[in-house]
Design an enzyme around this catalytic site. Structure first.
Site: not given
Ligand SMILES: Nc1ncnc2c1ncn2[C@@H]1O[C@H](COP(=O)(O)OP(=O)(O)OP(=O)(O)O)[C@@H](O)[C@H]1O
Ligand SMILES: [Mg+2]
Length: 328
Positions: A14, A41, A90, A140, A184, A251, A255, A290
């Site tokens: 990254d 991972g 990548r 992925s 998840k 970001v 994970d 970031g």
């Molecule tokens: N804006 C936010 N405010 C507070 N907690 C958050 C916020 N965004 C994410 N979280 C916390 O992080 C967890 C994971 O975020 P999210 O549901 O966006 O999953 P993600 O895997 O990052 O999404 P995707 O894979 O679709 O990009 C949420 O369940 C929540 O607990």
């Molecule tokens: Mg995700």
């Protein structure tokens, strides 16, 4: 503590940088880049280290980008097992536009892995997982790898007695048939999997439970971004509100959440407390810019806010939902 292994089939280096404005045609001069090992991972293993647990990251590594990732992972003190492949690992590029605060993320597909490399990788995962209690499969699949590759991982790891946790999307999620302990999905991923809008909580619970009833997994933790998360098993559902924090960068929240949950589970905390720790780690990730990882003190503070300072409850092993093997 029992071992944790993370599997990253499509790692990335990254690269994050900034510029005042992204414009077409002209050269866009950027600031000093920051380089981080990336891919689901790998991120989970790095956050687990921040939380104080050691995990072994298993990933394919190709060319000088692969070697750069290995060096960075080693510098961070994360254990790894890598498989050298012919293709080149990548890079991903994130550009922060300082004038607008907008972020541009460019993601490449990754190298094509041959079927021999895929088989060798599966052997490496099997070897690494022989002593593990949890194997986290996240991210992925690179080009050329069949959509059911994670099912093969779940099959071999299940035979070894470790619990499998999966965080993936699209076809790789659709091809899971069984043998997984916990999935998840984010709400976006579950909408895609069910083909439904899942606008109200009842629909979200029903959508998550469909993964369980179809035999894919025993537990679903549906992440709802700023809305928090839902824990769903065959007979139980529990909602966890998120922590209200100002977002520096979104970001890696997912994970980080997976790392927090697996930390709790590997320490034999109850499912609910493990999800609370995951929600805390997800929120903590939003506090750092970031690709920078979360801070342990933030995770602990948020968790303590959620539990009024009480210590996590231990799970009695027998209360864990059973995993159904995939039909061959
Ligand atoms: N804006 C936010 N405010 C507070 N907690 C958050 C916020 N965004 C994410 N979280 C916390 O992080 C967890 C994971 O975020 P999210 O549901 O966006 O999953 P993600 O895997 O990052 O999404 P995707 O894979 O679709 O990009 C949420 O369940 C929540 O607990
Ligand atoms: Mg995700």
């Amino acid at each position: 503590m029992p071992g944790i292994v993370t599997v990253t089939m499509n790692p990335a280096l990254d690269i994050t940088t900034s510029t005042s404005m992204v414009v077409p045609t002209s050269k866009v001069r950027c600031g000093e880049p920051r380089r981080d090992p990336g891919g689901g991972g790998l991120n989970v293993a790095r956050v687990l280290r921040v939380l104080g647990a050691s995990a072994t990251a298993v990933f394919p590594s190709g060319g000088h980008i692969g070697r750069a990732i290995e060096d960075l992972v080693a510098t961070e003190g994360v254990a790894m097992r890598s498989l050298t492949i012919r293709g080149s690992t990548r890079e991903s590029l994130t550009i922060n536009e300082t004038e607008t605060g907008l972020q541009y993320r460019f993601v490449l597909p990754g190298p094509r892995m041959t079927s021999m490399e895929q088989a060798a990788f599966l052997d490496l995962v099997t070897e690494a997982a022989s002593e593990a209690s949890y194997v986290v499969v996240s991210g992925s699949l690179p080009p050329g790898v069949p959509d059911d590759f994670y099912q093969h991982v779940a099959d071999v790891v299940g035979e070894l007695g470790a619990r499998v946790v999966v965080d993936t999307s699209g076809p790789a999620l659709r091809q899971l048939r069984g043998g997984v302990f916990l999935v998840k999905p984010s709400i976006r991923e579950l909408r895609e999997w069910t083909g439904r809008k899942l606008q109200v909580v009842d629909d979200q619970v029903a959508g998550a439970r469909e993964l369980i009833v179809r035999g894919v997994c025993a537990v679903v933790v549906l992440s709802l971004g700023a809305e928090g998360a839902l824990l769903v098993t065959r007979h139980q559902e529990e909602y966890f509100p998120s922590i209200d924090v100002p977002v520096v960068s979104g970001v890696g929240a997912g994970d980080s959440m997976v790392a927090g949950m697996v930390y709790g589970l590997a320490h034999r905390w109850s499912l609910s407390d493990s999800v609370r720790y995951g929600v805390s780690a997800g929120a903590a990730m939003l506090q750092t810019p970031g690709t920078a990882l979360c801070r342990l003190e933030d995770v602990k503070r948020f968790y303590s806010e959620l539990t009024d300072g009480s210590a996590p409850t231990r799970s009695s092993g027998s209360s864990a939902p059973a995993v159904r093997r995939a039909d061959r």
